[in-house]
Write a protein that holds these residues in place. Structure first.
Motif, PDB file in Angstrom:
ATOM      1  N   ASN A   7       0.876  -1.181   0.000  1.00 44.93           N
ATOM      2  CA  ASN A   7       0.000   0.000   0.000  1.00 44.93           C
ATOM      3  C   ASN A   7       0.903   1.217   0.000  1.00 44.93           C
ATOM      4  OD1 ASN A   7      -1.797   2.054   0.312  1.00 44.93           O
ATOM      5  ND2 ASN A   7      -2.269   1.608   2.450  1.00 44.93           N
ATOM      6  N   PRO A   8       0.954   1.962  -1.118  1.00 45.21           N
ATOM      7  CA  PRO A   8       1.897   3.092  -1.219  1.00 45.21           C
ATOM      8  C   PRO A   8       1.563   4.276  -0.319  1.00 45.21           C
ATOM      9  CG  PRO A   8       1.227   2.319  -3.370  1.00 45.21           C
ATOM     10  CD  PRO A   8       0.245   1.745  -2.380  1.00 45.21           C
ATOM     11  N   ASN A   9       0.340   4.323   0.286  1.00 50.73           N
ATOM     12  CA  ASN A   9       0.092   5.397   1.246  1.00 50.73           C
ATOM     13  C   ASN A   9       0.368   4.856   2.651  1.00 50.73           C
ATOM     14  OD1 ASN A   9      -2.314   4.405   2.567  1.00 50.73           O
ATOM     15  ND2 ASN A   9      -3.513   5.045   0.779  1.00 50.73           N
ATOM     16  N   THR A  10       0.323   5.739   3.627  1.00 52.45           N
ATOM     17  CA  THR A  10       0.779   5.351   4.969  1.00 52.45           C
ATOM     18  C   THR A  10      -0.384   5.061   5.921  1.00 52.45           C
ATOM     19  OG1 THR A  10       0.831   7.678   5.592  1.00 52.45           O
ATOM     20  CG2 THR A  10       2.894   6.712   4.745  1.00 52.45           C
ATOM     21  N   GLY A  40       5.823   8.816   3.399  1.00 50.81           N
ATOM     22  CA  GLY A  40       5.061   9.409   2.308  1.00 50.81           C
ATOM     23  C   GLY A  40       3.682   9.871   2.730  1.00 50.81           C
ATOM     24  N   PRO A  41       2.757  10.028   1.749  1.00 52.35           N
ATOM     25  CA  PRO A  41       1.442  10.625   2.001  1.00 52.35           C
ATOM     26  C   PRO A  41       0.459   9.655   2.651  1.00 52.35           C
ATOM     27  CG  PRO A  41       1.657  10.065  -0.321  1.00 52.35           C
ATOM     28  CD  PRO A  41       3.002   9.804   0.313  1.00 52.35           C
ATOM     29  N   LEU A  52       5.813  11.443  -4.381  1.00 50.58           N
ATOM     30  CA  LEU A  52       6.445  11.267  -3.069  1.00 50.58           C
ATOM     31  C   LEU A  52       6.069   9.950  -2.393  1.00 50.58           C
ATOM     32  CD1 LEU A  52       6.311  14.968  -1.913  1.00 50.58           C
ATOM     33  CD2 LEU A  52       8.314  13.645  -2.597  1.00 50.58           C
ATOM     34  N   SER A  53       5.232   9.153  -3.049  1.00 50.08           N
ATOM     35  CA  SER A  53       4.934   7.815  -2.512  1.00 50.08           C
ATOM     36  C   SER A  53       5.964   6.791  -2.994  1.00 50.08           C
ATOM     37  CB  SER A  53       3.528   7.364  -2.960  1.00 50.08           C
ATOM     38  OG  SER A  53       3.523   7.013  -4.341  1.00 50.08           O
ATOM     39  N   VAL A  54       6.716   7.169  -4.032  1.00 50.00           N
ATOM     40  CA  VAL A  54       7.620   6.194  -4.657  1.00 50.00           C
ATOM     41  C   VAL A  54       8.764   5.725  -3.764  1.00 50.00           C
ATOM     42  CG1 VAL A  54       9.142   5.766  -6.633  1.00 50.00           C
ATOM     43  CG2 VAL A  54       6.943   6.921  -6.983  1.00 50.00           C
ATOM     44  N   PRO A  55       9.470   6.615  -3.013  1.00 51.24           N
ATOM     45  CA  PRO A  55      10.539   6.095  -2.146  1.00 51.24           C
ATOM     46  C   PRO A  55      10.049   5.023  -1.162  1.00 51.24           C
ATOM     47  CG  PRO A  55      10.727   8.464  -2.359  1.00 51.24           C
ATOM     48  CD  PRO A  55       9.435   8.084  -3.015  1.00 51.24           C
ATOM     49  N   GLY A  56       8.851   5.196  -0.639  1.00 54.00           N
ATOM     50  CA  GLY A  56       8.303   4.196   0.288  1.00 54.00           C
ATOM     51  C   GLY A  56       8.035   2.867  -0.395  1.00 54.00           C
ATOM     52  N   ILE A  57       7.544   2.929  -1.640  1.00 54.62           N
ATOM     53  CA  ILE A  57       7.282   1.701  -2.398  1.00 54.62           C
ATOM     54  C   ILE A  57       8.597   0.957  -2.637  1.00 54.62           C
ATOM     55  CG2 ILE A  57       6.545   0.797  -4.652  1.00 54.62           C
ATOM     56  CD1 ILE A  57       4.728   3.335  -4.862  1.00 54.62           C
TER      57      ILE A  57
END
Ligand code: 5HY
Length: 239
Positions: A7-10, A40-41, A52-57
């Motif tokens: 899940n790319p959001n937090t 991220g968001p 800005l979700s990409v580094p977390g992914i």
């Protein structure tokens, strides 16, 4: 086999819903691990959020020792970068939903969250399916994090799906958010056409690719990233 669903959001509540949808379809020999991005968001509703979700992914994929990966956000953020990084196949939920929908009828309509995310859905449709297969993209104007809180969600998605089918002349509905993963069967029953949830479709697609022993080609553009120094807040991403 192990499938990591990112899940790319937090927002952990959303990951829980995503996990239910993925586990509901995974085969007996498949272990689904749903992870919430560590940075991220809280939700992804704009190009800025998506970028800005990409580094977390990528952090999740790099840490995951899975056989395959699902990116559980309808913008398919970081899909190509994750394919460079991962050993196993990586599938985005928009990609899986649109391909599945193209197999089920003459043309599909997407029902998504905010109006401003429609452009991205059209861009992905242009990439994934032939011209004219995606017949329309419609927004119910419910923020992503309200999908769990607003009791009128199902009603509004059903009403918009009906409008979309009539206006677009389509015969399949694609749900345009991972946060709608609990809606397909109810919406399908009430509007009378196939309704595709990308989380379930992507989980089964990854499971099929792994079962076939197939993964992303590392011959060309999806070869591992070229090691180089990264600086600043992204220093940890260098190699
Ligand atoms: C999603 N945002 O699937 C997208 C949906 C959207 O946080 N998860 C999000 O509205 O683009």
């Amino acid at each position: 086999m192990r499938i990591m669903v990112v899940n790319p959001n937090t927002t952990a509540e959303m990951t829980a819903k995503i996990e239910l949808s993925a586990r509901a379809v995974a085969g007996p020999g498949t272990r689904v691990e749903a992870v919430t991005s560590s940075m991220g968001p809280a939700s992804i509703e704009s190009h800025y959020d998506e970028a800005l979700s990409v580094p977390g992914i990528l952090t999740a994929v790099r840490a995951g020792a899975a056989d395959g990966y699902v990116i559980a956000c309808f913008g398919d953020p970081g899909l190509d970068a994750a394919r460079e990084l991962a050993d196993g196949p990586v599938v985005g939920i928009a990609e899986a939903a649109m391909h599945a929908a193209a197999l089920l009828g003459r043309g599909f309509s997407v029902v998504t969250t905010l109006d401003r995310t429609r452009g991205r859905a059209w861009d992905l449709a242009a990439r994934y399916v032939a011209p004219g297969v995606c017949r329309g993209v419609h927004a119910c104007d419910i923020p992503v994090l309200e999908l769990d809180r607003d009791p009128s969600v199902a009603e509004r998605v059903v009403a918009l799906a009906r409008t979309a089918l009539a206006r677009d002349g389509s015969d399949v509905i694609v749900l345009g958010c991972a946060g709608m993963a609990d809606l397909p069967s109810e919406v399908s029953k009430r509007v009378g056409v196939p309704v595709v949830d990308g989380v379930a479709a992507a989980t089964l697609l990854v499971q099929s690719l792994v079962t076939l022993g197939l993964s992303t080609s590392k011959r060309g553009e999806f070869a591992p990233p070229i090691p180089k120094p990264y600086t600043g807040a992204l220093a940890a991403f260098g190699g």
